[in-house]
Design an enzyme around this catalytic site. Structure first.
Site, mmCIF file in Angstrom:
data_model
loop_
_atom_site.group_PDB
_atom_site.id
_atom_site.type_symbol
_atom_site.label_atom_id
_atom_site.label_comp_id
_atom_site.label_asym_id
_atom_site.label_seq_id
_atom_site.Cartn_x
_atom_site.Cartn_y
_atom_site.Cartn_z
ATOM 1 N N LYS A 19 0.851 -1.199 0.000
ATOM 2 C CA LYS A 19 0.000 0.000 0.000
ATOM 3 C C LYS A 19 0.885 1.246 0.000
ATOM 4 O O LYS A 19 2.091 1.160 0.284
ATOM 5 C CB LYS A 19 -0.906 -0.028 1.231
ATOM 6 C CG LYS A 19 -0.157 -0.004 2.557
ATOM 7 C CD LYS A 19 -1.088 -0.286 3.730
ATOM 8 C CE LYS A 19 -0.330 -0.263 5.047
ATOM 9 N NZ LYS A 19 -1.179 -0.739 6.169
ATOM 10 N N ARG A 49 -10.809 0.050 14.649
ATOM 11 C CA ARG A 49 -10.675 0.791 13.409
ATOM 12 C C ARG A 49 -11.645 0.136 12.418
ATOM 13 O O ARG A 49 -12.733 0.639 12.224
ATOM 14 C CB ARG A 49 -9.212 0.748 12.950
ATOM 15 C CG ARG A 49 -8.761 1.940 12.180
ATOM 16 C CD ARG A 49 -7.257 1.940 11.937
ATOM 17 N NE ARG A 49 -6.744 0.693 11.376
ATOM 18 C CZ ARG A 49 -5.494 0.520 10.979
ATOM 19 N NH1 ARG A 49 -4.604 1.496 11.097
ATOM 20 N NH2 ARG A 49 -5.099 -0.623 10.473
ATOM 21 N N TYR A 87 16.551 29.624 9.680
ATOM 22 C CA TYR A 87 15.347 30.324 10.163
ATOM 23 C C TYR A 87 15.211 30.204 11.675
ATOM 24 O O TYR A 87 15.435 29.146 12.260
ATOM 25 C CB TYR A 87 14.100 29.730 9.511
ATOM 26 C CG TYR A 87 13.963 30.065 8.044
ATOM 27 C CD1 TYR A 87 13.814 31.387 7.622
ATOM 28 C CD2 TYR A 87 13.962 29.063 7.092
ATOM 29 C CE1 TYR A 87 13.674 31.692 6.271
ATOM 30 C CE2 TYR A 87 13.817 29.348 5.743
ATOM 31 C CZ TYR A 87 13.674 30.668 5.334
ATOM 32 O OH TYR A 87 13.534 30.967 4.010
ATOM 33 N N MET A 100 12.791 24.554 3.391
ATOM 34 C CA MET A 100 12.089 23.826 2.327
ATOM 35 C C MET A 100 13.053 23.040 1.443
ATOM 36 O O MET A 100 12.785 21.898 1.072
ATOM 37 C CB MET A 100 11.284 24.816 1.468
ATOM 38 C CG MET A 100 10.437 24.126 0.404
ATOM 39 S SD MET A 100 9.552 25.287 -0.656
ATOM 40 C CE MET A 100 8.344 25.956 0.457
HETATM 41 C C1 LIG Z 1 -0.403 -1.824 6.704
HETATM 42 C C2 LIG Z 1 -1.003 -3.072 7.191
HETATM 43 C C3 LIG Z 1 -0.197 -4.177 7.496
HETATM 44 C C4 LIG Z 1 1.313 -4.125 7.438
HETATM 45 O O1 LIG Z 1 1.790 -3.562 8.620
HETATM 46 P P1 LIG Z 1 3.356 -3.416 8.886
HETATM 47 O O2 LIG Z 1 3.430 -2.882 10.267
HETATM 48 O O3 LIG Z 1 3.861 -2.450 7.890
HETATM 49 O O4 LIG Z 1 3.929 -4.767 8.716
HETATM 50 C C5 LIG Z 1 -0.816 -5.356 7.882
HETATM 51 N N1 LIG Z 1 -2.163 -5.432 7.970
HETATM 52 C C6 LIG Z 1 -2.969 -4.393 7.702
HETATM 53 C C7 LIG Z 1 -4.433 -4.549 7.847
HETATM 54 C C8 LIG Z 1 -2.420 -3.179 7.315
HETATM 55 O O5 LIG Z 1 -3.217 -2.145 7.055
#
Ligand SMILES: *Cc1c(COP(=O)(O)O)cnc(C)c1O
Length: 365
Positions: A35, A130, A256, A304
């Site tokens: 992802k 969640r 800055y 930046m």
């Molecule tokens: C992102 C995600 C993972 C992977 O988690 P990591 O900590 O990066 O290994 C596994 N399961 C779900 C549902 C996720 O959203």
């Protein structure tokens, strides 16, 4: 000459990290979680290195399309499932397995006309709060799905909130085990932290694990353990060069807000890298940086396009000297992305995902 900042992706490291993840659960199949464009590394850049995975997990439908366009015919799992009813058409067409975490998604499925029945991953909310059905409502969701001709395989899935920390996974695992005891279906549980820290094989049925951050060479439980402790190799390097050097007198300030004030005469180097490249603006003085492979530190506020580093430990450094913000220096020295993230009050995940589009990316041969 282009601005000297660049990122490098290391597919050999990704390949080795996948093997490392597999060793942690040798009997389970591994979803390579890609992802967020493979956590900022680029799906196309790491695809070959991850071909040995059993499947790819992601959440963006467009990323699923890109994987099919690369020629991947194996399993793909949508971790958040369908966002609206018509997403199921794409799931049918591209043969995407998808998470079902709420009743609306079951409604959509029951109205969906499909040629080939779907493979779904029914998600339990075992405490993360969640996504998913609570343990009390899980069985009813399972029964509803089981009755649908649109569904031919239901895997059971949950996600841990504290696999990387002191609370651990026992309470969630117990809830999951209890509520799924007599339900058929493959079990899909474990992110990288659960996989590495809580070798589960002996106690529970574990058909699938979901490895994300480990593939990219970052420790899910830094700073308790480092990537090196877990034998994970960094998959991304962010590097640049010095574009200026300043000689400071005691009392001179840098950048800055004059956040850093030189305690004595010193040389500093100005690096072509700033927050518009994805470097964390909140990094404090002292955040580690490599110059010519030598460890030194950030001084002054990140701007930046530039940041400044103390050249005291590298007196030979000059305009053009190599700078490694994280990853692997050309001379072999390493700077863990987790260390940089920790200094900046965040985690390696966020830094890799935040690599800015303006940074050119190369891939190691
Ligand atoms: C992102 C995600 C993972 C992977 O988690 P990591 O900590 O990066 O290994 C596994 N399961 C779900 C549902 C996720 O959203």
């Amino acid at each position: 000459m282009p601005r000297p900042i660049h990122a490098t992706i290391h597919p050999a490291a990704v390949r080795a990290n996948l093997e490392r993840a597999r060793r942690a659960a040798p009997d389970a199949r591994v979803w390579a979680v890609v992802k967020a464009d493979a956590y900022g590394h680029g799906i196309e850049r790491v695809f070959d290195a991850l071909r040995a995975a059993d499947g790819f997990a992601l959440l963006d439908l467009d990323e699923a399309r890109r994987l099919r366009a690369l020629g991947w015919r194996g399993p793909i799992l949508l971790l958040e499932g369908a966002f609206e009813a018509r997403d199921l058409e794409l799931c049918s067409r591209l043969q995407l397995a998808h998470v079902v975490h709420c009743d609306a998604q079951i409604d959509w499925l029951s109205a969906h006309k499909t040629q080939a029945p779907h493979r779904v991953f029914l998600k339990m909310n075992s405490g993360m709060n969640r996504l998913g059905f609570t343990p009390q409502r899980f069985r009813a969701a399972w029964a509803r799905l089981s009755a649908l001709p649109q569904v031919d395989e239901i895997a059971l899935m949950t996600h841990f909130s504290d696999a990387d920390g002191a609370r651990g996974i026992a309470h969630q695992l117990a809830a999951f085990q209890e509520a799924t005891r007599d339900l058929d279906g493959e079990r899909c549980i474990c992110n990288s932290a659960a996989l590495l820290r809580h070798g589960l094989q002996a106690e529970v049925r574990l058909d699938w694990v979901r490895a994300g951050i480990a593939l990219y060479g970052s420790a899910p439980d830094h700073p308790e353990r480092t990537a090196a402790d877990w034998q994970l190799q960094p998959a991304m390097t962010l590097a640049s060069r010095l574009i200026a050097v300043q000689q400071l007198a005691a009392g001179d300030s840098v950048g800055y807000g004059s956040r850093f004030v030189a305690p004595a005469a010193m040389r500093i180097g100005v690096v072509a890298c700033g927050y518009a490249d994805g470097y964390p603006r909140h990094a404090p003085d002292g955040t580690p940086v490599l110059v010519d492979g030598v460890r030194t530190q950030l001084v002054g506020r990140v701007s930046m396009d530039m940041l400044a580093v103390d050249l005291t430990p590298v007196p030979q450094a000059d305009i053009g000297s190599r700078v490694t913000l994280w990853g692997r220096d050309a001379g072999g020295a390493l700077l863990s992305i987790d260390e940089v993230a920790q200094a900046a009050g965040t985690i390696g995940y966020e830094l890799m995902c935040a690599l800015a589009p303006r940074v050119p990316v190369a891939v190691d041969a």
